[in-house]
Design a protein around this motif. Sequence first.
Motif, mmCIF file in Angstrom:
data_model
loop_
_atom_site.group_PDB
_atom_site.id
_atom_site.type_symbol
_atom_site.label_atom_id
_atom_site.label_comp_id
_atom_site.label_asym_id
_atom_site.label_seq_id
_atom_site.Cartn_x
_atom_site.Cartn_y
_atom_site.Cartn_z
ATOM 1 N N GLU A 115 34.218 37.911 37.807
ATOM 2 C CA GLU A 115 35.378 37.460 38.555
ATOM 3 C C GLU A 115 36.682 37.977 37.960
ATOM 4 O O GLU A 115 36.798 38.104 36.740
ATOM 5 C CB GLU A 115 35.404 35.931 38.593
ATOM 6 N N TRP A 117 40.289 37.255 36.974
ATOM 7 C CA TRP A 117 41.214 36.164 36.651
ATOM 8 C C TRP A 117 42.640 36.704 36.691
ATOM 9 O O TRP A 117 42.927 37.760 36.115
ATOM 10 C CB TRP A 117 40.946 35.638 35.249
ATOM 11 N N GLY A 153 41.866 31.341 45.299
ATOM 12 C CA GLY A 153 41.767 32.750 44.929
ATOM 13 C C GLY A 153 41.597 33.610 46.152
ATOM 14 O O GLY A 153 42.360 33.508 47.114
ATOM 15 N N SER A 154 40.549 34.444 46.149
ATOM 16 C CA SER A 154 40.339 35.337 47.273
ATOM 17 C C SER A 154 38.896 35.806 47.327
ATOM 18 O O SER A 154 38.245 35.966 46.291
ATOM 19 C CB SER A 154 41.261 36.567 47.160
ATOM 20 N N TRP A 216 48.018 30.318 47.385
ATOM 21 C CA TRP A 216 47.495 30.665 46.059
ATOM 22 C C TRP A 216 48.055 29.711 45.014
ATOM 23 O O TRP A 216 49.082 29.060 45.229
ATOM 24 C CB TRP A 216 47.855 32.109 45.709
ATOM 25 N N CYS A 247 38.668 28.995 40.353
ATOM 26 C CA CYS A 247 39.609 30.043 40.720
ATOM 27 C C CYS A 247 38.997 31.429 40.501
ATOM 28 O O CYS A 247 38.377 31.680 39.475
ATOM 29 C CB CYS A 247 40.871 29.893 39.874
ATOM 30 N N PHE A 249 39.834 35.756 41.976
ATOM 31 C CA PHE A 249 40.559 36.644 42.887
ATOM 32 C C PHE A 249 39.753 37.890 43.219
ATOM 33 O O PHE A 249 40.276 38.993 43.270
ATOM 34 C CB PHE A 249 41.910 37.018 42.271
#
Length: 441
Positions: A115, A117, A153-154, A216, A247, A249
């Motif tokens: 992931e 961050w 996040g995304s 966000w 979280c 992104f």
Amino acid sequence: HGDRERMTDVSTEVLIVGAGPAGIAAACTASESGARVVVVDDNPETGGQIWRGDAKRQEHIARGWLARLERSGAAIFCGTRALAAAGANAIIAEKNEEPLRIRFAKLILATGARELWLPFPGWTLAGVAGAGGLQALVQGGAPIEGRRVVVAGSGPLLLAVAAHLRERGAHIAAVAEQAPLGSLLRFAAGLAPAKLLQALQLRFGLRGVPLLYSAWPLTAEGNGRVRAVHLQTPEGRLRVDCDYLACGFGLVPNTELALLLGCELRGGCKLRGDFVAVDDRQQTSVANVLCAGEPTGIGGVEASLFEGEVAGYTAAGAMHPARHLAARRRRLDLFSARLGAAFSLRDELRGICLPDTMVCRCEDAPYEQICRHSDWRSAKLHTRCGMGPCQGRVCGAALSFLKGWHDAGRQVRPPLFPASVETLALLDPMPEGRDVYSRMS
């Protein structure tokens, strides 16, 4: 360098590093084509980040591939980390602090992704975790029932994590996706019926949960542990109470072992790093080294399985099946490109990291100190940013986005992970001519 007889030697025709979907598919096709196969993975069981956990809860496709792997006859070394190269045809690994030298004729890298961050005030509080990281903790038995969770996040992983945590009894206080709704609707309109149905099922499973778009995290607050998160939304700043903030992104490819072996990278999404360059048979620029799955491009489980199959057939010398599979590549490449465009990170996210925000958690390097330097090398030498146990896997990816330092975290060195002193003593010495400064770069 110690007594090298204390190192266990293993030999195989095909060595696969990583037991996620790509590694599993590679192991199956290589073994079924007659090759002797060894798979190593640092997790305690196969499945990678996406398929590990309670087998009864895994989707049908996962159970099918895991059963096929068991039937294949491939040797599985779980709890084993690849640490360094040992010449052109061997790697040094460690299992239960015991060193292994694994010799191979062909090597398939299926090292997956991690992931991304992005640091913001409060991100180091207890209770703030990666989205996939929190899911893994819950799968491992961490209590979540009745806890308030914000997922932010995304990427498609957000909905999947939120749905899984809700099934386990969590109260999902909000899901905040930084991408705009219009972009996601256009992406959904182009999905195949099966993928669209899966997305709708996830959405139905989260009925009643506030889904926020173009939103966000700005800051997490709490005294030692997160108690609330402040979100930026189109309507302004929103405070949401929570016990956990999950979280992430998007994903960053794990290319460290490929870099250590000398594999060339190709330009990928400028925000999320480069990918390992491969041809249509998954062969890298290094002879006898192949790569499959997320390190070659973020494309989801289907793309990882496809590339793993091709790599396994190629490594085993079964070229006809490999050629037959190549027709599916164009469709999967198109999906990967659309996925990246739909969840592209917005420029406003560069502003969530404040001067006193800790960027490198390993070495306690705040953003203000790092910003005094013009490039990654200078920041690393003066602040030790990226020199901790994670070797820049977290801060390097973040600074690639925040500062445009696309080489951040790319200068890898053995061992790739913390290792026992016994294993370190058995590693080959530094090549002649490299000084202390080159080791730090």
